[in-house]
Enzyme design. Structure first.
Site: not given
Ligand code: 13P
Length: 341
Positions: A45, A136, A221
């Site tokens: 990873r 996030k 987001k």
């Molecule tokens: P994806 O763009 O693969 O949906 O992932 C973005 C993400 O951080 C989802 O929480």
């Protein structure tokens, strides 16, 4: 750079740059590695993510920040350099996923609630010391209209948790990315996605106001508005753009720091084409860019396939997708540019 929340948020969406979501949990990255036949270990990873963070062409020109997973923010590169330092040296900001994942919502089969608020204040303080300047938290809203999913309780509980998370982030000097993802996995059409996304965003901003979150120091987001995968329909970029912008004009305050979309299971090129179409019908009150996981990483993952000899090819594949999405964030992408790769 300035440590003011609104300046950090502005930098995250500036100049057609966007975010690399590299915060897959150990379970999720294992699924991705299974596809390319790579065993998922702490070292593999690390090697994989180091490969991307050292792709200096992509990182310096197109990536404003990287969302990390807890393991990664503590990891060192093979030569002993903390991965966070490699990200910072490229000019990008380190960020951190702080939610503990979506769990079944008791009493509401099919709905989930994202956990992780307990102890969050202390974890944020630790992450700040490690260099994180944004975080996030992902709420997951599935759609299954026949089963009454999502419930108003799920939308409300998730919005409330996002608001508590966002307030704690700002207290810690960290910009919260608020991510209320309405999934594209279902059989619903684009108008149902629009309706559920509207209910979700309306509730989200009600809760953010109530929690005294400073909107200028937040990034949204969101999902794009599009038909579910199982509907058998693929929404055109023009339709996605028109309905997504209509939705945001109705629900998202102009004051927020910016918008960085998730890709959510769209193909690489779809995610780019849709982002481009959204920006091409601007100007809009917000910057709209990418915060892609799968749509930025699928190509480099495949090119890498766990082999050191493939690092340069994987970095080139990453740079290409980042470049395409950079152009899309400016509304300057064209399909013909894909063939030049
Ligand atoms: P994806 O763009 O693969 O949906 O992932 C973005 C993400 O951080 C989802 O929480």
């Amino acid at each position: 750079m300035s440590e003011r929340l609104e300046d950090i948020a502005a930098a995250m969406v500036a100049n057609g740059k966007g975010l690399l979501a590299a915060d897959e949990s150990s379970g999720t990255i294992k699924k991705r590695f299974d596809v390319i036949g790579v065993e998922s270990t702490a070292d593999s990873r690390r090697d994989y993510r180091e490969m991307m963070f050292r792709a200096s062409d992509a990182m310096t020109k197109y990536i404003s920040g990287v969302i990390l997973y807890d393991e990664t923010i503590h990891q060192k590169a093979a030569d002993g350099t903390p991965l966070v330092d490699i990200i910072k040296a490229s000019g990008a900001l380190p960020g951190i996923k702080v939610d503990a994942g979506a769990k079944p919502l008791a009493g509401f089969p099919g709905d989930t609630i994202t956990e992780g608020l307990d102890g969050l204040r202390e974890r944020l303080a630790d992450y700040y010391k490690l260099g994180a300047r944004f975080a996030k938290w992902r709420a997951v809203i599935d759609i299954d209209v026949a089963k009454g999913v999502p419930s108003a309780t799920s939308i409300g509980s998730n919005a409330h948790a996002l608001a508590r998370y966002a307030a704690l982030c700002q207290e810690a000097g960290i910009v919260p990315i608020v991510e209320p993802e309405v999934l594209m996995d279902g059989a619903h059409d684009i108008d149902i996605c629009y309706e559920i996304s509207k209910a979700t965003l309306t509730k989200l901003y009600t809760e953010l106001y109530a929690a005294r979150v400073v909107l200028e120091g937040t990034i949204l987001k969101p999902n794009m508005v599009l038909a579910g995968k199982k509907s058998g329909k693929v929404s055109s970029p023009d339709e996605v753009a028109e309905k997504t912008i209509k939705l945001f004009r109705e629900t998202v305050p102009a004051a927020i720091g910016g918008i960085a979309f998730l890709s959510g299971g769209q193909s690489d090129e779809q995610a780019t084409a849709n982002l481009n179409a959204i920006n091409a019908i601007g100007p809009h009150p917000w910057k709209l860019t990418f915060s892609y996981g799968r749509a930025l990483q699928a190509a480099p993952q495949k090119a890498w396939s766990g082999k050191a000899a493939n690092v340069a090819a994987a970095q080139a594949a990453f740079a290409h997708r980042a470049h395409m999405n950079h152009l899309a964030a400016l509304g300057q992408w064209q399909p013909t540019l894909e063939q030049a790769a």
